[in-house]
Design a protein around this motif. Structure first.
Motif, PDB file in Angstrom:
ATOM      1  N   ALA A 250       0.724  -1.052   0.254  1.00  0.00           N
ATOM      2  CA  ALA A 250       0.572  -0.447   0.165  1.00  0.00           C
ATOM      3  C   ALA A 250       0.744   0.990  -0.061  1.00  0.00           C
ATOM      4  CB  ALA A 250      -1.095  -0.210   1.258  1.00  0.00           C
TER       5      ALA A 250
ATOM      6  N   THR B 261      -2.696  -2.860 -10.104  1.00  0.00           N
ATOM      7  CA  THR B 261      -4.299  -3.269 -10.382  1.00  0.00           C
ATOM      8  C   THR B 261      -4.490  -4.019 -11.542  1.00  0.00           C
ATOM      9  OG1 THR B 261      -4.769  -1.194 -10.916  1.00  0.00           O
ATOM     10  CG2 THR B 261      -4.684  -1.578  -8.798  1.00  0.00           C
TER      11      THR B 261
ATOM     12  N   MET C  73      -6.465   0.861  -0.937  1.00  0.00           N
ATOM     13  CA  MET C  73      -5.668  -0.704  -1.053  1.00  0.00           C
ATOM     14  C   MET C  73      -5.398  -1.496  -0.346  1.00  0.00           C
ATOM     15  SD  MET C  73      -4.420  -2.239  -3.889  1.00  0.00           S
ATOM     16  CE  MET C  73      -4.198  -1.132  -4.597  1.00  0.00           C
TER      17      MET C  73
END
Length: 341
Positions: free
Chosen positions: A265, A281, A332
């Motif tokens: 993250a 992603t 995230m």
């Protein structure tokens, strides 16, 4: 920074300036012969994974057409563009009156590339074709990629494709042609490009001078999946380290797993992390889809449905976070938490 350079990956060569193309000899031969026959289609849909040379091929073909405006006298093969030729120099400098490159524009307020190609950009094509070419040459529009057209822009392009001007050529690029309007696809001649072979990847990366540590080269090339863009993201944007952390997170539990979640993250929420975030992603979506398929093949339909639903939920969550500019780190953490839960 010029708009042609905006969004260009670190270490890459802008397609308009790239005089070398590797691994797509059959496609080059097809385009050259089709053009020479005088029966070539006015719109070619060049499709295939991102980062394999679609835009380079499009500019290469455009260079060929503009240097040989009469098809019957054009060579049967595409040659490397001559950097000193006036056409090549005009294209590279953006000064050609015979080529329009449609891509996501830069937001003047933020200096960042916009999320879509808008109808205002497509209107440039109408103005482009309304002007009379002083040379009587071809007019070429490269849409790069058409996947980025929003709905209004796609409909505007469709109208031009339905009634193309004389001596007009459209080179429509797409990473995911299934997402394009069927009416756009139906008006284009499809030309499918495939991932680069190991030999072509070696030549392409060698041209870029991409330095990959010897002990990681095999792993990086496997993860790159025949895409130069993926290789650049893995090496120059920390993609390989992020994927390593993700694998470690999936294999861990308890505090160790939580530690890896925070590591990922933080890496994806730092300054100038947009490329890494998009890369991860995309990988995440591929991972969830592959997991769902594998579980279905194993007969675990409940598990397959869970991961399919999870993929849809995460896509929605990421879309909302982007739309409302929510904190990327927390987003995230929420996404990764849903995966390991």
């Amino acid at each position: 920074m010029s708009e042609e350079r905006a969004g260009l990956l670190d270490g890459a060569i802008a397609p308009v300036s790239n005089v070398k193309l590797f691994g797509h000899e059959a496609a080059e031969e097809f385009l050259a012969r089709s053009y020479r026959s005088g029966k070539g289609h006015h719109a070619v849909l060049i499709e295939g994974p991102e980062g394999i040379g679609k835009a380079t091929l499009a500019f290469r073909f455009a260079n060929h057409i503009l240097r040989h405006p009469e098809p019957a006298s054009a060579p049967e093969t595409l040659s490397d563009p001559d950097p000193d030729h006036p056409v090549t120099r005009q294209l590279a400098s953006g000064a050609s009156h015979n080529l329009l490159h449609l891509h996501r524009p830069v937001d003047e307020k933020t200096g960042r590339v916009r999320s879509a190609i808008t109808v205002d950009e497509v209107r440039k094509a109408g103005h482009f074709f309304s002007q009379t070419s002083g040379t009587g040459n071809w007019r070429i529009v490269i849409i790069d990629p058409a996947d980025d057209l929003n709905r209004n822009a796609a409909n505007a392009i469709l109208k031009i494709l339905e009634e193309p001007p004389k001596r007009a050529m459209f080179l429509v690029l797409s990473h995911a042609p299934g997402k394009l309007l069927p009416t756009i696809r139906s008006r284009c001649l499809p030309l499918r490009l495939h991932e680069l072979s190991p030999e072509a990847m070696d030549k392409a990366l060698g041209q870029l001078g991409l330095s990959i540590p010897a002990d990681r080269r095999e792993a990086v090339l496997a993860l790159a999946k025949g895409s130069v863009a993926r290789a650049l993201k893995l090496v120059n944007y920390g993609g390989a380290d992020i994927l390593d952390a993700f694998d470690q997170m999936l294999a861990a539990s308890g505090p160790s797993q939580r530690k890896m979640m925070f590591k990922i993250a933080e890496a994806l929420s730092g300054k100038d992390s947009d490329v890494a975030f998009g890369f991860f992603t995309e990988h995440l979506g591929d991972h969830l889809a592959a997991t769902a398929r594998q579980l279905a093949l194993e007969g675990d339909l409940g598990g397959a449905e869970h991961f399919a639903r999870l993929s849809s939920t995460i896509n929605q969550q990421l879309g909302i976070a982007a739309a409302y500019n929510l904190d990327r780190k927390q987003t995230m953490l929420d996404v990764l938490g849903a995966i390991v839960r």
